[in-house]
Design a protein around this motif. Structure first.
Motif, PDB file in Angstrom:
ATOM      1  N   CYS A 141       3.788   6.940  -1.270  1.00  0.00           N
ATOM      2  CA  CYS A 141       4.605   5.758  -1.549  1.00  0.00           C
ATOM      3  C   CYS A 141       5.429   5.362  -0.325  1.00  0.00           C
ATOM      4  CB  CYS A 141       5.546   6.039  -2.717  1.00  0.00           C
ATOM      5  SG  CYS A 141       4.704   6.506  -4.252  1.00  0.00           S
ATOM      6  N   ALA A 142       5.819   4.106  -0.278  1.00  0.00           N
ATOM      7  CA  ALA A 142       6.731   3.652   0.776  1.00  0.00           C
ATOM      8  C   ALA A 142       8.082   4.337   0.593  1.00  0.00           C
ATOM      9  CB  ALA A 142       6.896   2.140   0.701  1.00  0.00           C
ATOM     10  N   GLY A 143       8.722   4.688   1.703  1.00  0.00           N
ATOM     11  CA  GLY A 143      10.007   5.367   1.616  1.00  0.00           C
ATOM     12  C   GLY A 143       9.880   6.842   1.352  1.00  0.00           C
ATOM     13  N   SER A 144       8.676   7.397   1.601  1.00  0.00           N
ATOM     14  CA  SER A 144       8.463   8.837   1.471  1.00  0.00           C
ATOM     15  C   SER A 144       8.133   9.400   2.849  1.00  0.00           C
ATOM     16  CB  SER A 144       7.316   9.119   0.498  1.00  0.00           C
ATOM     17  OG  SER A 144       6.068   8.710   1.057  1.00  0.00           O
ATOM     18  N   THR A 145       7.774  10.673   2.904  1.00  0.00           N
ATOM     19  CA  THR A 145       7.436  11.278   4.190  1.00  0.00           C
ATOM     20  C   THR A 145       5.959  11.112   4.536  1.00  0.00           C
ATOM     21  OG1 THR A 145       6.999  13.432   3.168  1.00  0.00           O
ATOM     22  CG2 THR A 145       9.247  13.015   3.917  1.00  0.00           C
ATOM     23  N   ILE A 164      -2.166   4.174   4.635  1.00  0.00           N
ATOM     24  CA  ILE A 164      -1.969   2.755   4.327  1.00  0.00           C
ATOM     25  C   ILE A 164      -0.784   2.562   3.403  1.00  0.00           C
ATOM     26  CG2 ILE A 164      -3.022   0.755   3.183  1.00  0.00           C
ATOM     27  CD1 ILE A 164      -5.710   1.700   4.271  1.00  0.00           C
ATOM     28  N   LYS A 165      -0.524   3.460   2.499  1.00  0.00           N
ATOM     29  CA  LYS A 165       0.526   3.447   1.490  1.00  0.00           C
ATOM     30  C   LYS A 165       0.037   2.733   0.223  1.00  0.00           C
ATOM     31  CE  LYS A 165       4.142   5.250   3.810  1.00  0.00           C
ATOM     32  NZ  LYS A 165       3.743   5.231   5.194  1.00  0.00           N
ATOM     33  N   VAL A 166       0.445   3.275  -0.907  1.00  0.00           N
ATOM     34  CA  VAL A 166      -0.019   2.802  -2.212  1.00  0.00           C
ATOM     35  C   VAL A 166       0.406   1.362  -2.470  1.00  0.00           C
ATOM     36  CG1 VAL A 166       0.262   3.135  -4.700  1.00  0.00           C
ATOM     37  CG2 VAL A 166      -0.173   5.096  -3.225  1.00  0.00           C
ATOM     38  N   PHE A 167       1.634   0.982  -2.096  1.00  0.00           N
ATOM     39  CA  PHE A 167       2.105  -0.353  -2.437  1.00  0.00           C
ATOM     40  C   PHE A 167       1.268  -1.437  -1.747  1.00  0.00           C
ATOM     41  CE2 PHE A 167       4.295  -0.554   1.629  1.00  0.00           C
ATOM     42  CZ  PHE A 167       4.436  -1.915   1.876  1.00  0.00           C
TER      43      PHE A 167
END
Length: 489
Positions: A349-353, A357-360
């Motif tokens: 997820c965005a805002g993680s380590t 590409i990121k899920v969002f």
């Protein structure tokens, strides 16, 4: 021209903090026979000197607590890129000076970049008998890098409007969407949460049977989704199912948005699992584990619970970009390596380590694609793509699309560059994927789950170093610096 003094003022303070971090492995090494503490002290002294010099020279520029009011947009881009590159270069100093492992400049830089970007690729072998100070320094790099990734993703990237991250802007006009009033407060709260989560994970691993040192190191590299281990055989070397399940939980925890943990602390318990990004991440991971477990149990005739344990660990590790392994999944057949290869691009997820590409972004692309299909079927209909129940702004959709295109294009360029450097197709493709996605191990015998990157030639390693930094800095931030317009007044 850009006034670089504010940028180097901040980098100077970051170097001072990095020098302080070098004292920890020096303390661990102190008093040991054949101690390497002097190496870390020398590295700390050099780093402190350069950092202090930058702060002193640029001290006339004093930032306030709100970064976006202190730096201009171009200075912020420059700071975001230079800070990672400069910190990695100085983090390589102790590795370069260590007589115990005798690394070249290329190998020391590769290991440092892999650490601070939380990639987890390594050129080292014989970790089982290596000095604890070296193992702790590698873990510290990943732990500090993971913290930096979270703060960058939450406090900096949304302000820079990089890759659609503006959708997570803290300072919105709607006060109900504010988590905390200022980025500095968020960074402070995240630091506390990050430290507490690491301590809890270390305690759980120690209770499960690891030594205190192994527990601390693996807790640091798990919550940072980094993957550096104290063993050549990674987590699988402990042959402890309880440890593996604890690490799986830690990898998932590190892959969720840390801003939601702040809300959890503030009494909003329902927000974490109600978040659409978290639901999508857990859904993709859960389905992947279920399908791979069924395939592994049927094809290899493995007992279902054993298949679930092996698949859950390795699938979570690759999707989150942690890079730990417990078994050589390349012998599971053709399906498992192909599926894990695809999972490594997704990330968390965005805002993680996590990286990738990121899920969002995948959610935004899916919403855009579904709306486009609707327009093709019903040309006169009105189809508005939504994310988390809200219409997706055109600027966000364009930013996400640009990011994904450049991400894929960068992957292709790195693959070709590795081919030019002399690597075979499988090693080049998986090496490019693991670098740009910051995963760690690739596929094949050379850099696969049971191998490392030490046998690659220097040109290939420098290509991978650039790939790791490019992936960590989300591509757009780096490419912008190479446009002539960025440097014009």
């Amino acid at each position: 021209m850009i006034d670089v003094r504010p940028v180097f003022f901040i980098i100077g303070w970051l170097l001072v903090m990095l020098a302080g971090a070098m004292l920890l492995p020096a303390a661990v090494e102190y008093g040991r026979v054949e101690s390497e503490s002097t190496v870390f002290l020398i590295g700390a002294a050099i780093t402190l000197f350069v950092g202090g010099l930058l702060v002193a020279v640029c001290r006339s520029v004093r930032p306030n607590s709100q970064l976006h009011r202190y730096l201009t947009l171009r200075q912020s881009f420059l700071m975001a890129v230079l800070s990672w590159v400069v910190l990695a270069a100085f983090a390589a100093l102790p590795l370069l000076l260590l007589s115990d492992i005798d690394l070249s400049v290329t190998d020391a830089m590769f290991e440092a970049v892999s650490g601070i970007t939380t990639t987890g690729s390594t050129v080292l072998s014989g970790l089982d008998g290596m000095a604890p100070g070296i193992l702790l320094w590698r873990a510290l790099l990943q732990w500090l890098g993971g913290m930096g990734i979270i703060v960058t993703a939450i406090a900096v990237s949304p302000l820079l409007r990089v890759g659609g991250m503006q959708i997570f802007r803290i300072e919105s006009s709607d006060r109900s969407e504010k988590v905390l009033p200022r980025a500095a407060q968020i960074a402070g709260h995240i630091g506390v949460i990050y430290l507490v989560m690491t301590a809890v994970l270390a305690g759980a691993l120690a209770f499960a049977g690891l030594s205190l040192f192994d527990a601390v190191v693996h807790a640091m590299t798990t919550i940072a989704t980094g993957g550096f281990s104290t063993m050549d055989g990674s987590v699988g070397a402990f042959a402890n199912p309880t440890v593996e399940w604890i690490v799986v939980a830690g990898m998932v925890a590190g892959s969720l948005p840390f801003v939601l943990y702040i809300q959890l602390m503030r009494g909003r318990q329902g927000r974490l699992l109600a978040d659409s990004q978290v639901q999508a991440f857990l859904g993709i991971l859960g389905i992947s584990i279920a399908v791979l477990t069924a395939a592994h149990a049927l094809v290899k005739s493995v007992e279902p619970l054993e298949a679930l344990r092996q698949v859950a660990f390795n699938a979570t590790s690759y999707m989150t970009g942690t890079g730990y392994v417990t078994t050589d999944f390349s012998v599971w057949g053709g399906f498992a390596p192909a599926a894990l290869f695809c999972l490594m691009f997704i990330g968390g997820c965005a805002g993680s380590t996590t990286c990738g590409i990121k899920v969002f972004r995948l959610q935004v692309l899916f919403a855009e694609a579904r709306a486009q299909i609707g327009r093709l079927l019903h040309p006169h209909g009105v189809y508005v793509p939504h994310y988390a129940g809200k219409p997706i702004p055109a600027a966000v959709a364009a930013s996400v699309t640009s990011f994904v295109f450049l991400f894929v294009a960068s992957f292709a360029v790195i693959t070709v560059a590795l081919g030019i450097a002399g690597l075979d197709l499988e090693t080049a493709v998986s090496g490019a994927a693991t670098a740009i996605s910051n995963v760690g191990p690739g596929l094949g015998e050379t850099i696969g789950p049971m191998g490392n990157f030490s046998s690659l030639n220097d040109p290939a390693k420098w290509v991978l170093i650039c790939g790791m930094l490019l992936g960590r800095l989300e591509v757009l931030s780096v490419l912008l610096l190479f446009t002539p317009g960025f440097w014009r007044s």
